[in-house]
Enzyme design. Structure first.
Site, PDB file in Angstrom:
ATOM      1  N   CYS A 132      11.049   9.294 -13.148  1.00 35.64           N
ATOM      2  CA  CYS A 132      11.259   8.591 -14.421  1.00 35.64           C
ATOM      3  C   CYS A 132      12.297   7.493 -14.239  1.00 35.64           C
ATOM      4  CB  CYS A 132      11.779   9.554 -15.468  1.00 35.64           C
ATOM      5  SG  CYS A 132      10.674  10.929 -15.763  1.00 35.64           S
TER       6      CYS A 132
ATOM      7  N   ARG B 134       8.999   2.739  -9.609  1.00 36.71           N
ATOM      8  CA  ARG B 134       9.254   4.169  -9.445  1.00 36.71           C
ATOM      9  C   ARG B 134       8.027   5.005  -9.790  1.00 36.71           C
ATOM     10  NH1 ARG B 134      14.901   5.177  -9.613  1.00 36.71           N
ATOM     11  NH2 ARG B 134      14.699   7.166 -10.674  1.00 36.71           N
TER      12      ARG B 134
ATOM     13  N   TRP C 195       7.427   9.853 -15.728  1.00 36.06           N
ATOM     14  CA  TRP C 195       6.498  10.391 -14.710  1.00 36.06           C
ATOM     15  C   TRP C 195       6.386  11.869 -15.058  1.00 36.06           C
ATOM     16  CZ3 TRP C 195       3.393   9.577 -10.551  1.00 36.06           C
ATOM     17  CH2 TRP C 195       3.203  10.633  -9.659  1.00 36.06           C
TER      18      TRP C 195
ATOM     19  N   ASN D 292      15.747  11.996 -16.934  1.00 34.46           N
ATOM     20  CA  ASN D 292      15.070  11.992 -15.638  1.00 34.46           C
ATOM     21  C   ASN D 292      15.507  13.263 -14.920  1.00 34.46           C
ATOM     22  OD1 ASN D 292      14.052  11.495 -13.081  1.00 34.46           O
ATOM     23  ND2 ASN D 292      15.639  10.005 -12.547  1.00 34.46           N
ATOM     24  N   GLY D 293      14.549  14.112 -14.585  1.00 37.06           N
ATOM     25  CA  GLY D 293      14.891  15.358 -13.897  1.00 37.06           C
ATOM     26  C   GLY D 293      14.039  16.499 -14.420  1.00 37.06           C
TER      27      GLY D 293
ATOM     28  N   GLU E 139      -1.436  15.128  12.149  1.00 39.54           N
ATOM     29  CA  GLU E 139      -0.765  14.293  11.153  1.00 39.54           C
ATOM     30  C   GLU E 139       0.072  13.200  11.830  1.00 39.54           C
ATOM     31  OE1 GLU E 139      -1.111  13.664   8.219  1.00 39.54           O
ATOM     32  OE2 GLU E 139       0.754  12.857   7.453  1.00 39.54           O
TER      33      GLU E 139
ATOM     34  N   GLU F  75      -2.317   4.650  11.209  1.00 40.89           N
ATOM     35  CA  GLU F  75      -2.517   3.921   9.956  1.00 40.89           C
ATOM     36  C   GLU F  75      -1.463   2.845   9.717  1.00 40.89           C
ATOM     37  OE1 GLU F  75      -1.143   7.395   6.876  1.00 40.89           O
ATOM     38  OE2 GLU F  75      -2.220   5.730   6.014  1.00 40.89           O
TER      39      GLU F  75
ATOM     40  N   HIS G 118     -10.851  19.508  29.229  1.00 43.77           N
ATOM     41  CA  HIS G 118     -12.296  19.489  28.939  1.00 43.77           C
ATOM     42  C   HIS G 118     -12.816  18.080  28.683  1.00 43.77           C
ATOM     43  CE1 HIS G 118     -12.425  23.807  29.009  1.00 43.77           C
ATOM     44  NE2 HIS G 118     -11.369  23.837  28.195  1.00 43.77           N
TER      45      HIS G 118
HETATM   46  C1  F6R Z   1      -2.307   9.098   4.934  1.00 43.92           C
HETATM   47  C2  F6R Z   1      -2.719   9.121   3.546  1.00 43.92           C
HETATM   48  C3  F6R Z   1      -4.126   9.454   3.221  1.00 43.92           C
HETATM   49  C4  F6R Z   1      -4.194  10.430   2.041  1.00 43.92           C
HETATM   50  C5  F6R Z   1      -5.657  10.638   1.625  1.00 43.92           C
HETATM   51  C6  F6R Z   1      -5.756  11.629   0.470  1.00 43.92           C
HETATM   52  O1  F6R Z   1      -0.972   8.747   5.051  1.00 43.92           O
HETATM   53  O2  F6R Z   1      -1.933   8.867   2.668  1.00 43.92           O
HETATM   54  O3  F6R Z   1      -4.782   9.983   4.332  1.00 43.92           O
HETATM   55  O4  F6R Z   1      -3.599  11.626   2.435  1.00 43.92           O
HETATM   56  O5  F6R Z   1      -6.216   9.416   1.223  1.00 43.92           O
HETATM   57  O6  F6R Z   1      -5.119  11.156  -0.666  1.00 43.92           O
HETATM   58  P1  F6R Z   1      -4.724  12.157  -1.819  1.00 43.92           P
HETATM   59  O7  F6R Z   1      -3.696  13.077  -1.264  1.00 43.92           O
HETATM   60  O8  F6R Z   1      -4.186  11.289  -2.919  1.00 43.92           O
HETATM   61  O9  F6R Z   1      -5.967  12.876  -2.209  1.00 43.92           O
END
Ligand code: F6R
Length: 593
Positions: A2, A27, A79, A105-106, A474, A481, A497
């Protein structure tokens, strides 16, 4: 999170508040509102949606107030955390007698208990928010003395808050107080501001007081006074900021991604608290009956899918479920999955609006499976349509590459595994993660130095075994990306393999080593690639690590590896001078197929 903005001074407050709200848009928010004094009470205008919708609303009402009485005002962008985005849940909230308005906010963790208490005393609540209790409680305690009112009020609040308060009997005064959420005071030539963040006031002043936890600020048109909770005055230093507006939005960081990486100790703590202290998340987790199901399918896209891969290892090892699958949402929706009413489909998503994940949920429902969303955005489609939901408390994520939302998803998944397996003895291990994450963040400069030498590589491999392999996926996704360097993640044992043929002189391999039981195995994979000329960066809790991680319960170590890998990718992309927050061809929320 928020956004709060407040003003008291000689100028018309309304345009200043709207302008401040726009500066806080970065934000993230789902609704906005403003409060002004007028004719003996407080006039609040608020609505779901963008700030332009609020502007349209006030153009019909507030604009007609004489300027002289609209020079003190509070504004807020919300938010949603408790109660979906809606007009009535938006801030400001007013007390029952309409004489006190607050913006918050909180998260007030004990709001249910406070609400019941106030209701028993006759208070009438109109919203579903935790914040409304603050306005009602302020009315209950207000005896004309502002400091004692605020002291009594805050002594009852558990959780986090940054608060702006307006009282009808003091129409030129704003009150500010905070705990665990930011609030600054801006001092300008024409008046004084409170704000969640510096960009909201920077056009008017760069003279800032930083409010500390439990300090109370009283803002008048021409001065600001500070007090402790004991009512004693405090002397504070007025500081001068030299940031540009753009810098300030990112909290002084170069990118939102870095800001969000650094927010992780706090948001992980918030997520853990939301599952341990009274509230919807805890209720959902505590009451969930996992033994009803004979199959669990975890579904997500991108990083959310990777969180699912980590979860499969954790659930299998802790809960010993015989049948757990992880599926990419885009595949699951078309595969005619073998699921029925005895299946649980767990859908993971930051946005709650990813088209493939929503379609997967609808497919699961059509086959009578139960659906359980782990989602960050309150009131999103996934959150609304899933049979069960737990919210991650990551707050709005602006950078396209997810960091804090992914980490919050892991925490929720660990907490689910602990609860479903009856291994509550592991809770302290989860509660220790935020501190350990903070420790890793201290290594940012060292990781930056390592990353600076990695930009020339055309391809970088990530390897790990078991849970380390899950987080290698990950690490690899994050790197490709934002740095545009091709990258693949492999289970260490798979190299022989096929993949090992790609290893040549100078190939870069990031090896993750947190699994004590498999330490020898991953180190032998490291030797295999090194002997073929690879350069290896070792990330983990073993003595040989280039990026050492704190010791941790093995199954929860992805939360620590993730931070190191996020920083590594970030600094590689930074060194390459790329548009880190908005990588090419990508969108934050993929709402189309
Ligand atoms: C990678 C990334 C994307 C999202 C994917 C799913 O950094 O941000 O791979 O994880 O597009 O998005 P959500 O979590 O919003 O469904």
């Amino acid at each position: 999170m928020c956004g709060i903005i407040g003003y008291t001074g000689s100028q018309n407050a309304v345009p200043l508040i709207i302008e401040g709200l726009k500066k806080l848009e970065y934000r993230g928010y789902d609704s906005a509102g403003i409060a002004i004094f007028g004719k003996g009470s407080i006039n609040v205008q608020k609505c779901k949606g963008r700030i332009t919708a609020l502007e349209q609303l006030i153009s019909k009402t507030i604009v007609h107030y004489p300027l002289s009485i609209v020079n003190c005002s509070l504004g807020h962008t919300r938010w949603a955390t408790h109660g979906e985005p809606s007009d009535v849940n938006s801030h400001p909230h007013v007390s029952g007698n309409n004489k006190i308005a607050i913006v918050h906010n909180g998260i007030i963790e004990n709001y249910k208990e406070l609400k019941e208490d106030l209701q028993a005393k006759g208070a009438n609540f109109v919203s579903e928010t935790d914040s409304e209790v603050i306005a009602q409680l302020a009315e209950y305690y207000h005896d004309g003395d502002i400091l004692t009112t605020v002291t009594k009020l805050t002594s009852r609040l558990k959780g986090s808050y940054a608060l702006g308060i307006m009282l009808c009997d003091r129409p030129d005064l704003l009150v500010a107080v905070k705990k665990d959420n930011p609030l600054i005071i801006g001092v300008s030539e024409h008046g004084n501001f409170i704000a969640s963040d510096i960009p909201a006031v920077l056009k008017h002043t760069n003279k800032i007081y930083y409010l500390e936890d439990h300090e109370i600020a009283l803002l008048y048109k021409d001065r600001v006074e500070f007090y402790g909770v004991d009512g004693a005055p405090i002397a504070k230093t007025l500081e001068t900021v030299t940031w540009s507006v753009g810098d300030a939005e990112k909290g002084g960081e170069a990118h939102f991604m870095l800001k969000e990486i650094k927010e992780q100790p706090k948001i992980l703590r918030d997520t853990i608290n939301s599952l341990l202290s009274e509230g919807e998340n805890k209720k959902t987790l505590d009451n969930f009956e996992i033994t009803r199901y004979n199959k669990i399918v975890i579904v997500g896209c991108g990083s959310a899918y990777n969180a699912g891969v980590v979860a499969k290892y954790v659930f299998e090892r802790l809960c010993r479920f015989p049948c757990i699958e992880v599926e990419l949402a885009s595949e699951f929706r078309y595969k005619d999955a073998v699921i029925d009413e005895k299946s649980l489909v767990i859908l993971i998503s930051q946005s709650g609006e990813t088209a493939d994940t929503i379609a997967a949920m609808r497919e699961a429902k059509a086959k009578h499976a139960d659906t359980f969303a782990i989602v960050n955005v309150i009131g999103s489609t996934l959150a609304k349509e899933a049979a069960y939901r737990i919210y991650t408390a990551a707050g709005p994520e602006i950078a396209v590459a997810t960091t804090k939302a992914f980490s919050a998803q892991l925490i929720v998944l660990y907490m689910m595994a602990v609860r479903f397996s009856g291994r509550e003895d592991l809770l302290p291990e989860i509660e220790a993660i935020p501190e350990k994450v903070a420790e890793i963040l201290k290594q940012a400069e060292a990781i930056r130095e390592l990353a600076q030498h990695c930009t020339r590589h055309k391809c970088i491999f990530f390897i790990g075994r078991n849970i380390d392999y899950a987080i290698a996926l990950e690490g690899s996704l994050k790197l490709k990306e934002i740095s545009y360097i091709h990258s693949e993640a492999y289970a260490g044992g798979e190299l022989k393999h096929g993949t090992i043929s790609l290893i040549e002189d100078g190939t870069l391999v990031v090896a993750i080593a947190n699994c004590k039981t498999l330490h020898g195995k991953i180190m032998s994979n490291v030797e295999q690639v090194q002997s073929r000329g690879a350069k290896v960066i070792l990330v983990g809790n073993c003595a040989e690590s280039d990026i050492p991680l704190p010791d941790c319960y093995e199954l929860f170590s992805p939360s620590l590896s993730a931070i190191a890998l996020q920083l590594f990718s970030y600094y590689v992309a930074l060194e390459k001078g790329l548009d880190i927050d908005k990588p090419r061809n990508l969108a934050k929320s993929v709402t189309v197929e």
